[in-house]
Structure formats: C-alpha cells, structure tokens
Design a protein around this motif. Structure first.
Motif, PDB file in Angstrom:
ATOM      1  N   VAL A 111     125.016  40.969 -51.892  1.00 42.34           N
ATOM      2  CA  VAL A 111     123.681  41.461 -51.522  1.00 42.34           C
ATOM      3  C   VAL A 111     123.554  41.278 -50.020  1.00 42.34           C
ATOM      4  O   VAL A 111     123.925  40.235 -49.476  1.00 42.34           O
ATOM      5  CB  VAL A 111     122.579  40.679 -52.261  1.00 42.34           C
ATOM      6  N   SER A 112     123.064  42.301 -49.345  1.00 38.09           N
ATOM      7  CA  SER A 112     122.922  42.198 -47.890  1.00 38.09           C
ATOM      8  C   SER A 112     121.765  43.044 -47.404  1.00 38.09           C
ATOM      9  O   SER A 112     121.452  44.088 -47.980  1.00 38.09           O
ATOM     10  CB  SER A 112     124.208  42.662 -47.196  1.00 38.09           C
ATOM     11  N   GLN A 113     121.143  42.560 -46.338  1.00 35.72           N
ATOM     12  CA  GLN A 113     120.150  43.362 -45.635  1.00 35.72           C
ATOM     13  C   GLN A 113     120.888  44.431 -44.828  1.00 35.72           C
ATOM     14  O   GLN A 113     121.751  44.113 -44.000  1.00 35.72           O
ATOM     15  CB  GLN A 113     119.343  42.469 -44.692  1.00 35.72           C
ATOM     16  N   ILE A 114     120.592  45.685 -45.078  1.00 36.32           N
ATOM     17  CA  ILE A 114     121.249  46.793 -44.396  1.00 36.32           C
ATOM     18  C   ILE A 114     120.175  47.764 -43.934  1.00 36.32           C
ATOM     19  O   ILE A 114     119.403  48.291 -44.751  1.00 36.32           O
ATOM     20  CB  ILE A 114     122.255  47.505 -45.327  1.00 36.32           C
ATOM     21  N   ASP A 115     120.108  47.982 -42.625  1.00 40.53           N
ATOM     22  CA  ASP A 115     119.089  48.862 -42.047  1.00 40.53           C
ATOM     23  C   ASP A 115     117.693  48.470 -42.518  1.00 40.53           C
ATOM     24  O   ASP A 115     116.854  49.317 -42.849  1.00 40.53           O
ATOM     25  CB  ASP A 115     119.380  50.330 -42.398  1.00 40.53           C
ATOM     26  N   GLY A 116     117.460  47.161 -42.577  1.00 41.21           N
ATOM     27  CA  GLY A 116     116.133  46.664 -42.921  1.00 41.21           C
ATOM     28  C   GLY A 116     115.815  46.619 -44.396  1.00 41.21           C
ATOM     29  O   GLY A 116     114.718  46.218 -44.780  1.00 41.21           O
ATOM     30  N   VAL A 117     116.764  47.015 -45.244  1.00 42.53           N
ATOM     31  CA  VAL A 117     116.531  47.052 -46.689  1.00 42.53           C
ATOM     32  C   VAL A 117     117.555  46.164 -47.382  1.00 42.53           C
ATOM     33  O   VAL A 117     118.753  46.226 -47.088  1.00 42.53           O
ATOM     34  CB  VAL A 117     116.634  48.490 -47.231  1.00 42.53           C
ATOM     35  N   LEU A 118     117.100  45.321 -48.309  1.00 43.95           N
ATOM     36  CA  LEU A 118     118.001  44.479 -49.081  1.00 43.95           C
ATOM     37  C   LEU A 118     118.686  45.336 -50.143  1.00 43.95           C
ATOM     38  O   LEU A 118     118.022  45.976 -50.964  1.00 43.95           O
ATOM     39  CB  LEU A 118     117.215  43.350 -49.736  1.00 43.95           C
ATOM     40  N   ARG A 119     120.014  45.360 -50.113  1.00 48.84           N
ATOM     41  CA  ARG A 119     120.772  46.240 -51.014  1.00 48.84           C
ATOM     42  C   ARG A 119     121.854  45.465 -51.743  1.00 48.84           C
ATOM     43  O   ARG A 119     122.423  44.508 -51.221  1.00 48.84           O
ATOM     44  CB  ARG A 119     121.448  47.361 -50.205  1.00 48.84           C
ATOM     45  N   GLY A 120     122.135  45.919 -52.968  1.00 42.37           N
ATOM     46  CA  GLY A 120     123.297  45.429 -53.684  1.00 42.37           C
ATOM     47  C   GLY A 120     124.521  46.209 -53.234  1.00 42.37           C
ATOM     48  O   GLY A 120     124.478  47.436 -53.107  1.00 42.37           O
ATOM     49  N   LEU A 121     125.603  45.497 -52.961  1.00 38.62           N
ATOM     50  CA  LEU A 121     126.837  46.129 -52.509  1.00 38.62           C
ATOM     51  C   LEU A 121     127.685  46.539 -53.708  1.00 38.62           C
ATOM     52  O   LEU A 121     127.450  46.090 -54.835  1.00 38.62           O
ATOM     53  CB  LEU A 121     127.614  45.162 -51.616  1.00 38.62           C
ATOM     54  N   PRO A 122     128.683  47.397 -53.492  1.00 38.50           N
ATOM     55  CA  PRO A 122     129.545  47.800 -54.605  1.00 38.50           C
ATOM     56  C   PRO A 122     130.192  46.585 -55.271  1.00 38.50           C
ATOM     57  O   PRO A 122     130.735  45.715 -54.581  1.00 38.50           O
ATOM     58  CB  PRO A 122     130.597  48.683 -53.933  1.00 38.50           C
ATOM     59  N   PRO A 123     130.135  46.499 -56.595  1.00 36.30           N
ATOM     60  CA  PRO A 123     130.777  45.377 -57.281  1.00 36.30           C
ATOM     61  C   PRO A 123     132.289  45.366 -57.050  1.00 36.30           C
ATOM     62  O   PRO A 123     132.926  46.410 -56.906  1.00 36.30           O
ATOM     63  CB  PRO A 123     130.459  45.633 -58.758  1.00 36.30           C
ATOM     64  N   VAL A 124     132.839  44.154 -57.028  1.00 32.48           N
ATOM     65  CA  VAL A 124     134.281  43.943 -56.929  1.00 32.48           C
ATOM     66  C   VAL A 124     134.730  43.330 -58.247  1.00 32.48           C
ATOM     67  O   VAL A 124     134.141  42.349 -58.716  1.00 32.48           O
ATOM     68  CB  VAL A 124     134.637  43.001 -55.769  1.00 32.48           C
ATOM     69  N   GLU A 125     135.773  43.888 -58.864  1.00 36.19           N
ATOM     70  CA  GLU A 125     136.291  43.298 -60.093  1.00 36.19           C
ATOM     71  C   GLU A 125     137.432  42.345 -59.773  1.00 36.19           C
ATOM     72  O   GLU A 125     138.297  42.631 -58.946  1.00 36.19           O
ATOM     73  CB  GLU A 125     136.786  44.371 -61.063  1.00 36.19           C
ATOM     74  N   ILE A 126     137.409  41.197 -60.434  1.00 38.79           N
ATOM     75  CA  ILE A 126     138.450  40.191 -60.292  1.00 38.79           C
ATOM     76  C   ILE A 126     139.345  40.275 -61.517  1.00 38.79           C
ATOM     77  O   ILE A 126     138.896  40.019 -62.641  1.00 38.79           O
ATOM     78  CB  ILE A 126     137.847  38.774 -60.189  1.00 38.79           C
TER      79      ILE A 126
END
Length: 336
Positions: free
Chosen positions: A214-229
C-alpha cells in the motif's frame, strides 16, 4: 533548509536488510546524507561511494570506517533536530519498525518517513495487528499467544485442536524465528524458541501466499499489484528464501484474476487503515480453501532493489524515485 538524511542499520536481526534498503534509497537520493546506526548506538557518517561499494549486503555485515558523529540515539536525534534534518528511514525490525524510533522523533518534532509510533507498535505486534485488522473486517485465522517461558500445555492443546501449526515471534520481522509444528515433536522447538520471547501460534493454512503493498501515490492511498510467493516443497518463507532466493519465487504481478487482485488490495488497504499506518505498508495474506486470510502487516518493509515493495511499484508503473519523493513530502507534512 531541510537536510535529507537516510538512516539505516539499527539493532535488530534485519540490519543486513537495512543496508540493502539504504543502497537503493541512496541511489535515488544522491544529495542525501547517510547515517549508519551501529549496534553500539554509535552513528557513523557514510559516503555514497562507500555504501554503493558494499557487496552481498544480505549476507555480509557493513562496517563503515569513519568516526562517529554521535554516540547515542539521543545525541544523534538532538543533532538531527538542530540541523533541521528529515530522516528517511531505511530501518527495519526492533527499535525502528516497532515504533520506538518514531516515538523519539515525534517527541522532538523531527520529520521522518513511514508510520508513526502508535501504528508501528501495533503493526509489529502480530497479535495486536490481527485484532485490529479483524475489527476492520479482515479475515484472520484463530491464534494462541504463548508468553515467554510458559509451559507447553496450551500449545499442545492447540495442536490437538487444529492440527499442524505455524509459530512465529510476536515481535519480529523478515521471517526470523518461524517454526513449523506438524506433530508433538515440534513443540520442543517451540519451547526452546519461546523461552525468551512471546510466540503466536496459528493453524497452518494450505494455499497461495501473497504480499500486497500500500502506498500513497499522487496524493491517493492505493493498493499495489499483489506479489505471489511460490515456495519449493518443504521450504518456509524465511530469511534465506526471502532475501537469498533459496527455494522461492516471487511472481510480480501475481497471475490471478482481477477480482482476486482487487480483493487482496482492499484487504491490504483495510489492514493499513486498521493500525493507522502512514505513507506505505505491506500486508501478507494467504488464500486458502475459504478465501484470503491475513498473516501480518509490515510498516517499514524492505526497500532494496530485490524487495517486494519496489517490485510492486515497478509493476504499477510507479518509478521508485517518485515513491521516495512522495514519502519525503508526507514526512514534511507530518506535524501539520
């Protein structure tokens, strides 16, 4: 004018990860000062060339050569305050991710990247973070807290009730101290490991493992693409697998339907909000027969080139330099 300073090293078992994170951060902040926090609480100024020249950061300790600029955490933070420094935290684990350093900075109104002290403490405590996530509707597995030095009767009963278990220190990171308890013989390992620190037991859930930033991006909190382990048979996602690539693949972005990807991102955002995280975080989940289950949240996850947040940012098309700039801007605004 605010001086940007990347702080790395620290006390915990994740000191090596911290050095690798600092190498990546420094490559995107060429004008930042670099301070290395040694285990003796001396703070050493480091040049960009010296840090970049260090090889095998995940395996070999970093040993800078300069004289200390401070000989205690209080002295270092007093200097940071006097110099109007903003601290970019390339730190992980005990003393940093647990909110202790954040609290010291907050008391002095020193701006810093990452979550505040309360969120750090909640996120680092695996039992507390589970309770908070569950209160936000995030699915969690049943768990049992084993206090340091406790006898094994409760653990034995939990094993009998649930079958194979996973044990992990309540307050640790980078998968240090994971124990697989498949039968009563595994309780001996737990007894030895929990002699000096609290452990949390959960039923083993068979399924696909994911981590979601999860990261703030361009002022909006966004979920990032999931990574599979994806682990080889009989391999745990421990330090060796996570950072040395032994028996482990990290598929980024995960090859999953959009609906599942969106669900995992929503759960990561809910966990982030549940503990009051700030700026960025990373949540680990497993998707079993009954759907996703929360494992833990990390408020100062690794930021090395090989780490999962940078991988997910790249998959989302977000340059790491943009991520870093936004985290620094959030730190500037921390105190209003």
């Amino acid at each position: 004018m605010t001086e940007i300073t990347i702080l790395f090293g620290g006390h915990g078992a994740e000191r090596l990860v911290s050095v690798a994170s600092a190498q990546n951060l420094a490559s995107h902040a060429p004008d930042a000062d670099l301070w290395f926090w040694q285990s003796d609480d001396h703070f050493i100024p480091v040049s960009h060339a010296e840090l970049a020249a260090h090889r095998s950061a995940f395996e070999i300790a970093f040993e800078p050569t300069s004289k200390p600029l401070a000989r205690s955490i209080d002295e270092a933070l007093e200097r940071a305050q006097a110099d109007s420094r903003l601290l970019v935290l390339g730190l992980h684990g005990v003393g940093a991710e647990d909110g202790a350093l954040a609290l010291d900075c907050e008391r002095r109104l020193i701006p810093f990247t990452g979550s505040g002290s309360a969120a750090g403490a909640s996120g680092f405590d695996k039992q507390q973070s589970k309770l908070l996530a569950a209160a936000r509707g995030v699915p969690v597995a049943p768990s049992l807290l084993i206090c340091a030095g406790a006898d094994g009767s409760a653990a034995a009963g939990f094993l009998q009730l649930h079958g194979p278990l996973v044990g992990k220190p309540v307050a640790s990171g980078s998968s240090h101290g994971l124990i697989a308890i498949r039968d009563p013989s595994g309780l001996d390992l737990l007894s030895a490991a929990s002699a000096e620190c609290d452990y949390m037991l959960e039923p083993f859930v068979s399924g696909r493992e994911f981590t979601v930033g999860v990261s703030q991006i361009d002022g909006v909190l966004r979920g990032l693409p999931p990574v599979e382990i994806v682990l080889d048979p009989d391999v745990q996602f421990d330090y060796s697998a996570k950072y040395l690539g032994r028996g482990c693949q990290e598929i980024c972005p995960a090859d999953i339907p959009d609906a599942l990807s969106g669900q995992l991102q929503s759960l990561a955002l809910a966990a982030h909000a549940a503990i009051g995280a700030y700026g960025y975080s990373r949540t680990d989940l497993i998707v079993g027969p009954d759907g996703p289950v929360f494992l833990e949240i990390n408020t100062l996850p690794g930021l090395s080139k090989a780490s999962l947040i940078p991988q997910a940012l790249a998959a989302a098309g977000v340059p790491f330099s943009d991520f870093l700039s936004e985290q620094i801007e959030l730190a500037r605004r921390r105190y209003g």
